[in-house]
Write a protein that holds these residues in place. Sequence first.
Motif, mmCIF file in Angstrom:
data_model
loop_
_atom_site.group_PDB
_atom_site.id
_atom_site.type_symbol
_atom_site.label_atom_id
_atom_site.label_comp_id
_atom_site.label_asym_id
_atom_site.label_seq_id
_atom_site.Cartn_x
_atom_site.Cartn_y
_atom_site.Cartn_z
ATOM 1 N N ASN A 181 32.346 50.756 36.964
ATOM 2 C CA ASN A 181 33.179 50.577 38.154
ATOM 3 C C ASN A 181 33.477 49.102 38.369
ATOM 4 N N ILE A 182 34.661 48.822 38.871
ATOM 5 C CA ILE A 182 35.018 47.454 39.241
ATOM 6 C C ILE A 182 35.617 47.455 40.636
ATOM 7 N N SER A 183 35.589 46.300 41.263
ATOM 8 C CA SER A 183 36.176 46.136 42.586
ATOM 9 C C SER A 183 37.601 45.622 42.456
ATOM 10 N N ALA A 184 38.280 45.546 43.573
ATOM 11 C CA ALA A 184 39.546 44.821 43.611
ATOM 12 C C ALA A 184 39.259 43.341 43.373
ATOM 13 N N PRO A 185 40.206 42.584 42.823
ATOM 14 C CA PRO A 185 39.957 41.161 42.574
ATOM 15 C C PRO A 185 39.885 40.363 43.865
ATOM 16 N N THR A 186 39.027 39.351 43.869
ATOM 17 C CA THR A 186 38.907 38.468 45.022
ATOM 18 C C THR A 186 38.753 37.029 44.533
ATOM 19 N N GLY A 187 38.824 36.087 45.468
ATOM 20 C CA GLY A 187 38.615 34.676 45.133
ATOM 21 C C GLY A 187 39.889 33.861 45.289
ATOM 22 N N ASP A 188 39.724 32.609 45.704
ATOM 23 C CA ASP A 188 40.870 31.730 45.909
ATOM 24 C C ASP A 188 40.876 30.533 44.966
ATOM 25 N N PHE A 189 40.100 30.618 43.878
ATOM 26 C CA PHE A 189 40.139 29.570 42.851
ATOM 27 C C PHE A 189 41.286 29.896 41.902
ATOM 28 N N VAL A 190 42.490 29.554 42.330
ATOM 29 C CA VAL A 190 43.703 29.857 41.575
ATOM 30 C C VAL A 190 44.524 28.589 41.409
ATOM 31 N N TRP A 225 44.112 50.442 39.827
ATOM 32 C CA TRP A 225 43.806 49.003 39.905
ATOM 33 C C TRP A 225 45.098 48.236 39.617
ATOM 34 N N HIS A 226 45.506 47.353 40.538
ATOM 35 C CA HIS A 226 46.853 46.794 40.483
ATOM 36 C C HIS A 226 46.964 45.381 39.918
ATOM 37 N N GLY A 227 45.894 44.833 39.382
ATOM 38 C CA GLY A 227 46.012 43.520 38.759
ATOM 39 C C GLY A 227 45.361 42.417 39.573
ATOM 40 N N HIS A 228 45.394 41.200 39.013
ATOM 41 C CA HIS A 228 44.696 40.066 39.600
ATOM 42 C C HIS A 228 45.533 38.807 39.491
ATOM 43 N N ILE A 229 45.055 37.753 40.114
ATOM 44 C CA ILE A 229 45.613 36.408 39.956
ATOM 45 C C ILE A 229 44.666 35.634 39.057
ATOM 46 N N ARG A 248 27.151 42.954 39.506
ATOM 47 C CA ARG A 248 27.248 41.510 39.351
ATOM 48 C C ARG A 248 28.728 41.112 39.412
ATOM 49 N N VAL A 249 28.965 39.842 39.677
ATOM 50 C CA VAL A 249 30.327 39.335 39.799
ATOM 51 C C VAL A 249 30.681 38.522 38.566
ATOM 52 N N PHE A 250 31.849 38.793 37.992
ATOM 53 C CA PHE A 250 32.317 38.084 36.808
ATOM 54 C C PHE A 250 33.785 37.708 36.989
ATOM 55 N N THR A 251 34.131 36.523 36.514
ATOM 56 C CA THR A 251 35.527 36.113 36.525
ATOM 57 C C THR A 251 36.282 36.817 35.409
ATOM 58 N N VAL A 252 37.502 37.225 35.710
ATOM 59 C CA VAL A 252 38.358 37.801 34.678
ATOM 60 C C VAL A 252 38.818 36.669 33.771
ATOM 61 N N ALA A 253 38.557 36.795 32.472
ATOM 62 C CA ALA A 253 38.852 35.718 31.519
ATOM 63 C C ALA A 253 40.161 35.934 30.788
ATOM 64 N N SER A 254 40.986 36.834 31.286
ATOM 65 C CA SER A 254 42.303 37.073 30.696
ATOM 66 C C SER A 254 43.366 36.941 31.774
ATOM 67 N N SER A 255 44.594 36.712 31.362
ATOM 68 C CA SER A 255 45.672 36.425 32.299
ATOM 69 C C SER A 255 46.266 37.695 32.887
ATOM 70 N N PRO A 256 46.969 37.594 34.011
ATOM 71 C CA PRO A 256 47.685 38.753 34.563
ATOM 72 C C PRO A 256 48.709 39.318 33.584
ATOM 73 N N GLN A 257 49.346 38.446 32.798
ATOM 74 C CA GLN A 257 50.324 38.920 31.820
ATOM 75 C C GLN A 257 49.674 39.808 30.771
ATOM 76 N N TYR A 258 48.453 39.466 30.371
ATOM 77 C CA TYR A 258 47.732 40.287 29.392
ATOM 78 C C TYR A 258 47.443 41.669 29.969
ATOM 79 N N PHE A 259 47.083 41.722 31.242
ATOM 80 C CA PHE A 259 46.821 43.018 31.876
ATOM 81 C C PHE A 259 48.094 43.844 31.961
ATOM 82 N N LYS A 260 49.201 43.204 32.338
ATOM 83 C CA LYS A 260 50.463 43.941 32.442
ATOM 84 C C LYS A 260 50.914 44.485 31.091
ATOM 85 N N LYS A 261 50.641 43.730 30.039
ATOM 86 C CA LYS A 261 51.076 44.121 28.702
ATOM 87 C C LYS A 261 50.188 45.190 28.083
ATOM 88 N N THR A 262 48.870 45.085 28.286
ATOM 89 C CA THR A 262 47.922 45.963 27.593
ATOM 90 C C THR A 262 47.195 46.945 28.502
#
Length: 351
Positions: free
Chosen positions: A130-139, A64-68, A86-100
């Motif tokens: 299981n999770i999917s790849a990230p999707t959505g254009d609310f950025v 899994w390569h990260g999200h926006i 079900r679909v859920f928004t990731v509530a943490s930043s890409p920097q948090y994923f890269k770090k942890t």
Amino acid sequence: MFTPVLNQFSTWFLHHQSFAGYIEPIMQMFKPEWRAGQFRAQIIKATILSGEFLNVQIKPSKQWHGHIAGQHISLTVEINGRLLTRVFTVASSPQYFKKTGKLRLLIKTSNQGRFTGLLNSKFTKNVWCNISAPTGDFVFEKSSRPATFIAGGSGITPMLAMLHEQLRLTSQKTSKKISLIYYAKAAEHQCVDELSDLAAQFSHFSFLLLTRAQSSDITSNINTAEKPDIYCCGPTDFMQTLADFSNKHSLTYYQEAFGLQLSRLNDDSQFNVKLHSSTHIVSANDVLLPQFEAQNLPVKRGCGIGICHQCQCIKKSGVVRNLKTGELSDSGEQLIQLCVSQAVSDLELQL
């Protein structure tokens, strides 16, 4: 090129749509919850919060390569022998994923929910999902204008991810003002200490916690003189009010909606839906999936908002409206998703 050939081989000789799906049971003997087309993830921690919220830390596999910030994922868990998504928004930043290597989900649960009502017992440490790849254009969009985030209830989740990312970026380049207006029920505002820490750390950020009782006019705290970009996530009527206000005052407006705006007809039209050898009545003023569930028909429910495709079926004849796009289908055979399809004629379906 190789994958389509392998899948064709699987269809011809193994009677399965894909080779990956054929070997799935074998793979699960070595890797729990391995599923074709999805990413494995492990529950690291789940904490119960106020207002029936659940704070979940998950660690995806290395594939899994990260999200926006602002994007969402489909989360699939096996509950009582059934796969539910079900679909859920990731509530943490890409920097948090890269770090942890971890993601945070902030989930509004419900005892009546067929999915979220079971999560408190399901989400224990080291459980696989299981999770999917990230999707959505609310950025977050690049702009020199101030930004005002407006959240209603669980709509705070994409805001948290974007705030953590953008406050650090803007502090390095500019002191562009960023503010948050957060509506929730009394004592149900989430991550207040976290927001306070951000406000203390970044002088160009401020936030306001409100309830509808305190401020029934949800547009009254927007400073139109600053011409801010508006980012909104919340209930449908909540967002419609803010969209209309933004349009009236020529403000740039972005929103994330996890729901469907039904295009209601002028009458209470009803249509016949033929399934196999039986006929069922459906209303034109609702999507097909909940109506089929109410009639105890053998349908699959996934995310319920047109993302995961688990409720997909074949429309043999008739016309439906896709409520995500507003488009009408043709009258011939095609795949449709029951959770976003509204009947506008008699139908014949193959589940």
